[in-house]
Design a protein around this motif. Structure first.
Motif, PDB file in Angstrom:
ATOM      1  N   TYR A 276       9.265  36.077  -4.332  1.00 39.99           N
ATOM      2  CA  TYR A 276       8.705  37.391  -4.090  1.00 39.99           C
ATOM      3  C   TYR A 276       9.017  37.810  -2.647  1.00 39.99           C
ATOM      4  O   TYR A 276       8.728  37.069  -1.718  1.00 39.99           O
ATOM      5  CB  TYR A 276       7.204  37.388  -4.344  1.00 39.99           C
ATOM      6  CG  TYR A 276       6.573  38.744  -4.217  1.00 39.99           C
ATOM      7  CD1 TYR A 276       6.967  39.802  -5.032  1.00 39.99           C
ATOM      8  CD2 TYR A 276       5.579  38.985  -3.279  1.00 39.99           C
ATOM      9  CE1 TYR A 276       6.394  41.046  -4.928  1.00 39.99           C
ATOM     10  CE2 TYR A 276       4.996  40.227  -3.165  1.00 39.99           C
ATOM     11  CZ  TYR A 276       5.406  41.256  -3.981  1.00 39.99           C
ATOM     12  OH  TYR A 276       4.827  42.497  -3.878  1.00 39.99           O
TER      13      TYR A 276
ATOM     14  N   THR B 275       0.236  30.556  -4.096  1.00 39.43           N
ATOM     15  CA  THR B 275       0.838  31.602  -4.934  1.00 39.43           C
ATOM     16  C   THR B 275       1.868  32.400  -4.146  1.00 39.43           C
ATOM     17  O   THR B 275       2.968  32.669  -4.633  1.00 39.43           O
ATOM     18  CB  THR B 275      -0.250  32.535  -5.494  1.00 39.43           C
ATOM     19  OG1 THR B 275      -1.136  31.771  -6.315  1.00 39.43           O
ATOM     20  CG2 THR B 275       0.352  33.668  -6.312  1.00 39.43           C
TER      21      THR B 275
ATOM     22  N   ALA C 238       6.271  33.423 -16.263  1.00 41.62           N
ATOM     23  CA  ALA C 238       5.167  33.300 -15.304  1.00 41.62           C
ATOM     24  C   ALA C 238       3.861  33.623 -16.020  1.00 41.62           C
ATOM     25  O   ALA C 238       3.843  34.344 -17.019  1.00 41.62           O
ATOM     26  CB  ALA C 238       5.377  34.236 -14.125  1.00 41.62           C
TER      27      ALA C 238
ATOM     28  N   ALA D 128       7.314  41.349 -10.604  1.00 45.15           N
ATOM     29  CA  ALA D 128       7.914  40.209 -11.321  1.00 45.15           C
ATOM     30  C   ALA D 128       9.330  40.543 -11.777  1.00 45.15           C
ATOM     31  O   ALA D 128      10.230  39.696 -11.698  1.00 45.15           O
ATOM     32  CB  ALA D 128       7.039  39.827 -12.511  1.00 45.15           C
TER      33      ALA D 128
ATOM     34  N   LYS E  95       5.861  31.932  -3.683  1.00 46.22           N
ATOM     35  CA  LYS E  95       6.904  32.345  -4.621  1.00 46.22           C
ATOM     36  C   LYS E  95       6.594  33.640  -5.372  1.00 46.22           C
ATOM     37  O   LYS E  95       7.509  34.340  -5.801  1.00 46.22           O
ATOM     38  CB  LYS E  95       7.136  31.228  -5.638  1.00 46.22           C
ATOM     39  CG  LYS E  95       8.260  31.495  -6.608  1.00 46.22           C
ATOM     40  CD  LYS E  95       8.567  30.314  -7.486  1.00 46.22           C
ATOM     41  CE  LYS E  95       9.703  30.634  -8.436  1.00 46.22           C
ATOM     42  NZ  LYS E  95      10.027  29.497  -9.298  1.00 46.22           N
ATOM     43  N   TYR E  96       5.313  33.970  -5.535  1.00 44.23           N
ATOM     44  CA  TYR E  96       4.931  35.029  -6.463  1.00 44.23           C
ATOM     45  C   TYR E  96       4.118  36.145  -5.805  1.00 44.23           C
ATOM     46  O   TYR E  96       3.492  35.942  -4.773  1.00 44.23           O
ATOM     47  CB  TYR E  96       4.096  34.440  -7.594  1.00 44.23           C
ATOM     48  CG  TYR E  96       4.817  33.410  -8.418  1.00 44.23           C
ATOM     49  CD1 TYR E  96       5.824  33.777  -9.296  1.00 44.23           C
ATOM     50  CD2 TYR E  96       4.491  32.055  -8.328  1.00 44.23           C
ATOM     51  CE1 TYR E  96       6.484  32.835 -10.069  1.00 44.23           C
ATOM     52  CE2 TYR E  96       5.147  31.104  -9.099  1.00 44.23           C
ATOM     53  CZ  TYR E  96       6.142  31.495  -9.962  1.00 44.23           C
ATOM     54  OH  TYR E  96       6.798  30.567 -10.717  1.00 44.23           O
TER      55      TYR E  96
ATOM     56  N   GLN F  79      11.896  40.034  -9.271  1.00 42.17           N
ATOM     57  CA  GLN F  79      12.194  38.612  -9.066  1.00 42.17           C
ATOM     58  C   GLN F  79      13.121  38.071 -10.152  1.00 42.17           C
ATOM     59  O   GLN F  79      13.520  36.926 -10.101  1.00 42.17           O
ATOM     60  CB  GLN F  79      10.914  37.789  -9.101  1.00 42.17           C
ATOM     61  CG  GLN F  79       9.991  37.988  -7.937  1.00 42.17           C
ATOM     62  CD  GLN F  79       8.822  37.037  -8.039  1.00 42.17           C
ATOM     63  OE1 GLN F  79       7.774  37.389  -8.560  1.00 42.17           O
ATOM     64  NE2 GLN F  79       9.001  35.823  -7.544  1.00 42.17           N
TER      65      GLN F  79
END
Length: 193
Positions: free
Chosen positions: A186, A51, A85, A112, A54-55, A115
């Protein structure tokens, strides 16, 4: 403990054991997750690492103990879905209805949005009739957070010798422009690698 004492921080792979202790009762005693077996610590740590590539993966703490966690992940594995997402949230036993989930989700939405993610989607186990394993509380929580129901898959999850529906809810957190702004990794992900 006051809601003012809640601190939101980034999760690291070193938090895996504490987070798994929060998640395990959901697997063992609820249909909130359709997972049957509690993942191993190594597998759970791997999920966190995947995870974080990227997040955002966030924890709510009281300064010492993790009270809950939330993260977003890939909605679908195709480039055109990058602006969407899937959200996930779990609170430790005894921590519901204290405002922690709201604080976590707000922080997750803010991360989020930075991003350039525009759509947040929640996949939720849903009982036609509430029982000891699953209530409609998650749907009600998401409604209070501004999500709306967009679909229901009937009898799609089987756990504890009963069938449950699965619903999708969504929330737009940004403007859908043309051209779309690129989705950024992220920012904290680079610091954990």
């Amino acid at each position: 403990m006051s809601i003012k004492d809640i601190y939101i921080r980034n999760v690291t792979p070193d938090d895996a054991e504490e987070l798994l202790k929060i998640y395990a009762p959901y697997v063992e005693r609820t249909a909130i997750t359709f997972e049957y077996e509690v993942p191993t610590l190594e597998e759970f740590r791997g999920r966190i690492c995947d995870t974080l590539k990227k997040y955002p993966y966030l924890a709510a703490t009281d300064g010492e103990k993790i009270l809950g966690y939330a993260y977003i992940g890939c909605f679908k594995g195709r480039a055109a879905y990058d602006w969407s997402a899937e959200t996930t949230i779990y609170l430790a036993e005894g921590q519901k209805r204290k405002g922690i989930g709201k604080i976590l989700y707000k922080a997750l939405e803010d991360a989020a949005a930075k991003q350039n993610i525009l759509n947040l989607n929640a996949c939720i186990g849903y009982p036609r009739e509430e029982d000891e394993y699953l209530t409609k509380a998650s749907v009600l929580f998401h409604e209070r957070m501004g999500y709306r129901m967009v679909g229901c898959f009937h009898n799609s999850g089987y756990k504890f010798d009963r069938w449950y529906d699965m619903v999708w809810m969504e929330k737009f957190i940004g403007e859908h422009t043309v051209p779309a702004k690129p989705v950024l990794p992220y920012p904290e992900a680079e610091k954990t690698e």
